[in-house]
Design a protein around this motif. Structure first.
Motif, PDB file in Angstrom:
ATOM      1  N   PRO A 202       0.641  -1.147   0.156  1.00 49.01           N
ATOM      2  CA  PRO A 202       0.015   0.014  -0.040  1.00 49.01           C
ATOM      3  C   PRO A 202       0.823   1.268   0.084  1.00 49.01           C
ATOM      4  O   PRO A 202       2.212   1.564   0.630  1.00 49.01           O
ATOM      5  CB  PRO A 202      -0.873  -0.059   1.288  1.00 49.01           C
ATOM      6  CG  PRO A 202      -0.804  -1.609   1.745  1.00 49.01           C
ATOM      7  CD  PRO A 202       0.473  -2.171   1.165  1.00 49.01           C
ATOM      8  N   TYR A 203       0.170   2.229  -0.444  1.00 42.56           N
ATOM      9  CA  TYR A 203       1.049   3.605  -0.859  1.00 42.56           C
ATOM     10  C   TYR A 203      -0.026   4.830   0.040  1.00 42.56           C
ATOM     11  O   TYR A 203      -1.004   4.971  -0.082  1.00 42.56           O
ATOM     12  CB  TYR A 203       1.015   4.032  -2.230  1.00 42.56           C
ATOM     13  CG  TYR A 203       1.701   5.225  -2.572  1.00 42.56           C
ATOM     14  CD1 TYR A 203       3.111   5.469  -1.955  1.00 42.56           C
ATOM     15  CD2 TYR A 203       1.222   6.407  -3.333  1.00 42.56           C
ATOM     16  CE1 TYR A 203       3.663   6.624  -2.492  1.00 42.56           C
ATOM     17  CE2 TYR A 203       1.950   7.363  -3.726  1.00 42.56           C
ATOM     18  CZ  TYR A 203       3.096   7.529  -3.302  1.00 42.56           C
ATOM     19  OH  TYR A 203       3.739   8.751  -3.603  1.00 42.56           O
ATOM     20  N   MET A 204       0.857   5.241   0.971  1.00 42.17           N
ATOM     21  CA  MET A 204       0.157   6.075   2.013  1.00 42.17           C
ATOM     22  C   MET A 204       0.643   7.638   1.920  1.00 42.17           C
ATOM     23  O   MET A 204       1.787   7.887   1.858  1.00 42.17           O
ATOM     24  CB  MET A 204       0.177   5.503   3.369  1.00 42.17           C
ATOM     25  CG  MET A 204       1.457   5.228   3.753  1.00 42.17           C
ATOM     26  SD  MET A 204       1.323   4.327   5.660  1.00 42.17           S
ATOM     27  CE  MET A 204       1.214   2.799   4.978  1.00 42.17           C
ATOM     28  N   VAL A 205      -0.349   8.603   2.184  1.00 51.46           N
ATOM     29  CA  VAL A 205       0.043  10.021   2.554  1.00 51.46           C
ATOM     30  C   VAL A 205      -1.017  10.809   3.205  1.00 51.46           C
ATOM     31  O   VAL A 205      -2.295  10.157   2.973  1.00 51.46           O
ATOM     32  CB  VAL A 205       0.379  10.466   1.070  1.00 51.46           C
ATOM     33  CG1 VAL A 205      -0.946  10.816   0.072  1.00 51.46           C
ATOM     34  CG2 VAL A 205       0.900  12.043   1.115  1.00 51.46           C
ATOM     35  N   THR A 206      -0.875  11.548   3.951  1.00 48.96           N
ATOM     36  CA  THR A 206      -1.809  12.717   4.440  1.00 48.96           C
ATOM     37  C   THR A 206      -2.369  13.701   3.616  1.00 48.96           C
ATOM     38  O   THR A 206      -1.451  14.559   3.027  1.00 48.96           O
ATOM     39  CB  THR A 206      -1.123  13.252   5.854  1.00 48.96           C
ATOM     40  OG1 THR A 206      -0.795  12.161   6.567  1.00 48.96           O
ATOM     41  CG2 THR A 206      -2.244  14.102   6.627  1.00 48.96           C
ATOM     42  N   PHE A 207      -3.585  13.935   3.707  1.00 50.53           N
ATOM     43  CA  PHE A 207      -4.141  15.008   2.756  1.00 50.53           C
ATOM     44  C   PHE A 207      -4.838  15.953   3.975  1.00 50.53           C
ATOM     45  O   PHE A 207      -5.392  15.308   4.769  1.00 50.53           O
ATOM     46  CB  PHE A 207      -5.123  14.643   1.675  1.00 50.53           C
ATOM     47  CG  PHE A 207      -4.295  14.440   0.533  1.00 50.53           C
ATOM     48  CD1 PHE A 207      -3.606  15.093  -0.414  1.00 50.53           C
ATOM     49  CD2 PHE A 207      -4.210  13.035   0.112  1.00 50.53           C
ATOM     50  CE1 PHE A 207      -3.067  14.761  -1.404  1.00 50.53           C
ATOM     51  CE2 PHE A 207      -3.514  12.685  -1.005  1.00 50.53           C
ATOM     52  CZ  PHE A 207      -3.040  13.363  -1.717  1.00 50.53           C
ATOM     53  N   ARG A 208      -4.553  17.332   3.796  1.00 49.86           N
ATOM     54  CA  ARG A 208      -5.625  18.262   4.519  1.00 49.86           C
ATOM     55  C   ARG A 208      -6.159  19.201   3.442  1.00 49.86           C
ATOM     56  O   ARG A 208      -5.729  19.587   2.649  1.00 49.86           O
ATOM     57  CB  ARG A 208      -4.754  18.980   5.639  1.00 49.86           C
ATOM     58  CG  ARG A 208      -4.143  18.155   6.547  1.00 49.86           C
ATOM     59  CD  ARG A 208      -3.381  18.959   7.543  1.00 49.86           C
ATOM     60  NE  ARG A 208      -2.715  18.136   8.529  1.00 49.86           N
ATOM     61  CZ  ARG A 208      -1.872  18.462   9.390  1.00 49.86           C
ATOM     62  NH1 ARG A 208      -1.271  19.741   9.107  1.00 49.86           N
ATOM     63  NH2 ARG A 208      -1.244  17.747  10.312  1.00 49.86           N
ATOM     64  N   SER A 209      -7.452  19.611   4.048  1.00 49.20           N
ATOM     65  CA  SER A 209      -8.192  20.689   3.300  1.00 49.20           C
ATOM     66  C   SER A 209      -7.580  22.164   3.542  1.00 49.20           C
ATOM     67  O   SER A 209      -7.053  22.467   4.585  1.00 49.20           O
ATOM     68  CB  SER A 209      -9.418  20.781   3.601  1.00 49.20           C
ATOM     69  OG  SER A 209      -9.883  20.769   5.000  1.00 49.20           O
ATOM     70  N   ASN A 210      -7.456  22.913   2.533  1.00 46.65           N
ATOM     71  CA  ASN A 210      -7.148  24.099   2.443  1.00 46.65           C
ATOM     72  C   ASN A 210      -8.130  25.183   3.334  1.00 46.65           C
ATOM     73  O   ASN A 210      -7.629  25.926   3.932  1.00 46.65           O
ATOM     74  CB  ASN A 210      -6.963  24.763   1.205  1.00 46.65           C
ATOM     75  CG  ASN A 210      -6.056  24.267   0.240  1.00 46.65           C
ATOM     76  OD1 ASN A 210      -4.990  23.344   0.627  1.00 46.65           O
ATOM     77  ND2 ASN A 210      -6.056  24.413  -0.862  1.00 46.65           N
ATOM     78  N   ILE A 211      -9.333  24.849   3.210  1.00 48.13           N
ATOM     79  CA  ILE A 211     -10.224  25.394   4.015  1.00 48.13           C
ATOM     80  C   ILE A 211     -11.090  24.360   4.806  1.00 48.13           C
ATOM     81  O   ILE A 211     -11.481  23.450   4.202  1.00 48.13           O
ATOM     82  CB  ILE A 211     -11.176  26.050   3.102  1.00 48.13           C
ATOM     83  CG1 ILE A 211     -10.743  27.375   2.246  1.00 48.13           C
ATOM     84  CG2 ILE A 211     -12.448  26.540   3.849  1.00 48.13           C
ATOM     85  CD1 ILE A 211     -11.845  27.807   1.306  1.00 48.13           C
ATOM     86  N   GLY A 212     -10.788  24.609   6.205  1.00 45.71           N
ATOM     87  CA  GLY A 212     -11.578  23.692   7.080  1.00 45.71           C
ATOM     88  C   GLY A 212     -10.390  22.892   7.994  1.00 45.71           C
ATOM     89  O   GLY A 212      -9.303  23.307   7.911  1.00 45.71           O
ATOM     90  N   ASN A 213     -10.985  21.922   8.495  1.00 43.19           N
ATOM     91  CA  ASN A 213      -9.961  20.983   9.251  1.00 43.19           C
ATOM     92  C   ASN A 213     -10.188  19.740   9.034  1.00 43.19           C
ATOM     93  O   ASN A 213     -10.065  18.516   9.544  1.00 43.19           O
ATOM     94  CB  ASN A 213     -10.516  21.090  10.805  1.00 43.19           C
ATOM     95  CG  ASN A 213     -12.162  20.817  10.977  1.00 43.19           C
ATOM     96  OD1 ASN A 213     -12.885  20.251  10.182  1.00 43.19           O
ATOM     97  ND2 ASN A 213     -12.414  21.101  12.257  1.00 43.19           N
ATOM     98  N   PHE A 214     -10.497  19.156   7.455  1.00 43.87           N
ATOM     99  CA  PHE A 214     -10.543  18.143   7.160  1.00 43.87           C
ATOM    100  C   PHE A 214      -9.086  17.493   7.200  1.00 43.87           C
ATOM    101  O   PHE A 214      -8.110  17.952   6.668  1.00 43.87           O
ATOM    102  CB  PHE A 214     -11.175  17.770   5.915  1.00 43.87           C
ATOM    103  CG  PHE A 214     -10.937  16.413   5.229  1.00 43.87           C
ATOM    104  CD1 PHE A 214     -11.730  15.419   5.583  1.00 43.87           C
ATOM    105  CD2 PHE A 214      -9.933  15.905   4.518  1.00 43.87           C
ATOM    106  CE1 PHE A 214     -11.692  13.935   5.165  1.00 43.87           C
ATOM    107  CE2 PHE A 214      -9.706  14.762   3.875  1.00 43.87           C
ATOM    108  CZ  PHE A 214     -10.576  13.813   4.122  1.00 43.87           C
ATOM    109  N   ASP A 215      -8.793  16.202   7.606  1.00 45.32           N
ATOM    110  CA  ASP A 215      -7.200  15.825   7.697  1.00 45.32           C
ATOM    111  C   ASP A 215      -7.335  14.403   7.708  1.00 45.32           C
ATOM    112  O   ASP A 215      -8.072  13.755   8.663  1.00 45.32           O
ATOM    113  CB  ASP A 215      -6.734  16.445   8.902  1.00 45.32           C
ATOM    114  CG  ASP A 215      -5.275  15.751   9.128  1.00 45.32           C
ATOM    115  OD1 ASP A 215      -4.249  16.400   8.927  1.00 45.32           O
ATOM    116  OD2 ASP A 215      -5.077  14.502   9.802  1.00 45.32           O
ATOM    117  N   ALA A 216      -6.650  13.479   6.715  1.00 45.46           N
ATOM    118  CA  ALA A 216      -6.696  12.107   6.908  1.00 45.46           C
ATOM    119  C   ALA A 216      -5.431  11.499   6.400  1.00 45.46           C
ATOM    120  O   ALA A 216      -4.766  12.023   5.409  1.00 45.46           O
ATOM    121  CB  ALA A 216      -8.105  11.709   6.182  1.00 45.46           C
ATOM    122  N   LEU A 217      -5.059  10.143   6.817  1.00 47.83           N
ATOM    123  CA  LEU A 217      -4.084   9.556   6.085  1.00 47.83           C
ATOM    124  C   LEU A 217      -4.934   8.606   5.199  1.00 47.83           C
ATOM    125  O   LEU A 217      -5.541   7.816   5.515  1.00 47.83           O
ATOM    126  CB  LEU A 217      -3.106   8.691   7.339  1.00 47.83           C
ATOM    127  CG  LEU A 217      -2.073   8.099   6.946  1.00 47.83           C
ATOM    128  CD1 LEU A 217      -2.246   6.937   6.362  1.00 47.83           C
ATOM    129  CD2 LEU A 217      -1.055   8.912   6.311  1.00 47.83           C
TER     130      LEU A 217
END
Length: 363
Positions: A202-217
């Protein structure tokens, strides 16, 4: 005056403050939850050049928060920010995506239009030793403007070529830089010494939203069909490993072609990935393939992300969307993308009011 008598007055005051004080700018630049040696977000607030996506699993495609993460909220200011408070995610197995498919203009047009519907797309089955097909696709995605005349602004991170056989594959995340940013070093899961549970790790990375508080691996997987049962179960161990690397991260999205149906996997049976820690968003009644009635492709989240799910979850039938005949459909892929829409900000109004009060901002 008793406290209970003050509460209605306080509520009215806060409501009026919200409605009539106009727009304010809130910088959401908190501490990086991915407190590990692999994270590149703690030191830099610069935006990479246009070639930043051409990495091979070593994080060269990362961006950082900086001004990209500035959040604008308002009461009555004439701007509707609601369309900007969603993060649309998809997983798409683009069957044998390589030189042949990328040289077909009709196929590439369908792929580009499909991917533009989403802010993060986990692509599987990239088979191109030259490495030319993926950047060609991203260039095509960025060739044009949206309905508001805004140029598309997509980038990507890509894994090494993976697989036990000579037929290697790559994973990639294609993402909309106007909506999200890469918040951790992309890594390929390092299988424990003496083990080899995955055909393609598996290939993994964290993304966050520019607006708001969405954050997930995000964890992207394409299982080997004959080993689907074992590989799917092993994904729980991948999450547990990730928690030791991305310290403090509780939100996980596991997605891709699980081969989770038919003779490969008992979709109604038990699995370590079906514990009460997880929610399977793509359900068994959804058809994710273009030639069969199987539900091979899945998106699974940890329960901590449930409040962010809007309920807009499903399979994107590009054949119906673009009026394709069967041969045109299968020329694109033998899979449809699966998708989920997340809120970019949970508790948006409550958070805004709290920050107003704590910052001493008054009407």
């Amino acid at each position: 005056m008793k406290l209970k008598n003050l509460l209605p007055l306080l509520f009215v005051f806060l409501l009026l403050t919200t409605l009539f004080s106009g727009c304010i700018s809130l910088a959401d630049n908190g501490t990086d939850v991915n407190d590990s040696s692999n994270s590149s977000q703690n030191a830099s607030n610069t935006t990479p050049d246009n070639n930043s996506g051409n990495g091979s699993g070593n994080g060269s495609g990362n961006t950082s928060a900086g001004l990209e993460n500035e959040t604008k909220t308002c009461g009555i200011c004439g701007e509707d920010l609601r369309p900007k408070t969603r993060v649309n995610v998809a997983a798409f197995n683009i069957q044998i995506f390589g030189a042949s498919k990328s040289s077909n203009p009709e196929v590439m047009d369908v792929l580009a239009k499909t991917i533009r519907n989403y802010d993060i797309v986990g692509v599987q089955e990239i088979r191109d030793a030259s490495g030319d097909s993926l950047p060609k696709l991203v260039d095509l995605i960025n060739n044009g403007t949206d309905e508001n005349g805004t140029p598309y602004n997509y980038d990507y991170v890509v894994s090494d070529r993976l697989g036990r056989s000579t037929s290697k594959e790559q994973y990639a995340y294609i993402y909309n830089k106007d909506k999200v940013y890469v918040a951790s070093e992309p890594i390929t899961y390092p299988e424990p010494d003496g083990t080899d549970p995955f055909e393609r790790e598996p290939y993994m990375v964290t993304f966050r939203s520019n607006i708001g508080n969405f954050d997930a691996l995000f964890i992207l997987i394409h299982t080997k069909p004959d080993d689907a049962k074992n590989e799917i179960a092993e994904l729980d161990r991948v999450v547990e490993y990730a928690k030791t690397i991305y310290v403090g991260q509780e939100n996980y999205v596991i997605m891709g072609d699980f081969n989770a149906d038919g003779s490969y996997f008992n979709e109604s049976g038990s699995s370590d990935l079906k514990s009460d820690k997880y929610v399977w968003l793509i359900t068994n009644d959804m058809v994710t393939t273009t030639k069969t009635n199987n539900t091979y492709d899945r998106i699974v989240i940890t329960k901590s992300l449930e409040p962010y799910v809007t309920g807009n979850v499903g399979v994107y039938n590009y054949s119906a969307a673009y009026g394709l005949n069967p041969s045109q459909t299968t020329a694109v892929s033998d899979h449809y993308p699966v998708y989920v829409e997340f809120l970019a900000w949970v508790g948006e109004w409550g958070r805004m009011l709290f920050m107003r009060m704590s910052s001493g901002i008054v009407a």
